[in-house]
Structure formats: structure tokens, C-alpha cells
Design a protein around this motif. Structure first.
Motif: not given
Length: 76
Positions: A51-62, A18-22
Motif C-alpha cells: 500500500n505504498n500509494l496509500g502511505k504516500i497520500l497519508m504522509r502528504v496529508r500530514e 483541490r487535491q489538498q482539500a480532498k
């Protein structure tokens, strides 16, 4: 926890489906942890911060996108 260790956090392995889909639903948008309590390490306040949380989330998304692309190519 030191500042260096704080940014070495989650990867696609710990994200639920679900988190991956979001995350995938955000497409290629920049993700920003906005806050009003002054946290400029994890997020941004008034456009300022690391914005390290945002960077982590964008890296995980990639990572998720790369993984899905590889699975798709193997099936076809």
C-alpha cells in the motif's frame, strides 16, 4: 525506476489546493489503494500488499495538516 525510488514521490508542494482539500476531507482515515489487477506494491489486493500509494497520500496529508497548523499559529 527501482522499488526504493518509487516510494520517494509526491509531497504537499505538488498537490493542488483541490487535491489538498480532498486529502484533508479524509480526516485520519487509513487510505488504501485497492485494485483487482494484482498490484501489491502500490496498493492492496484482498487485504495483502504494501500500500505504498496509500502511505504516500497519508504522509502528504500530514504535511498539509502540519503546514496549516503552523500558519494558523503564526496568525494568532
Amino acid at each position: 525506476m527501482t522499488e526504493t525510488h518509487k516510494s520517494q514521490m509526491p509531497n504537499k508542494e505538488v498537490a493542488t489546493k483541490r487535491q489538498q482539500a480532498k486529502l484533508l476531507a479524509t480526516r485520519d482515515r487509513m487510505l488504501i489503494e485497492g485494485n483487482d489487477w494484482g498490484d501489491t506494491f502500490w496498493g492492496m489486493v484482498d487485504g495483502e500488499g504494501e500500500n505504498n500509494l496509500g502511505k504516500i497520500l497519508m504522509r502528504v496529508r500530514e504535511e498539509i495538516k502540519t503546514d496549516l497548523k503552523g500558519k494558523f499559529e503564526q496568525e494568532n
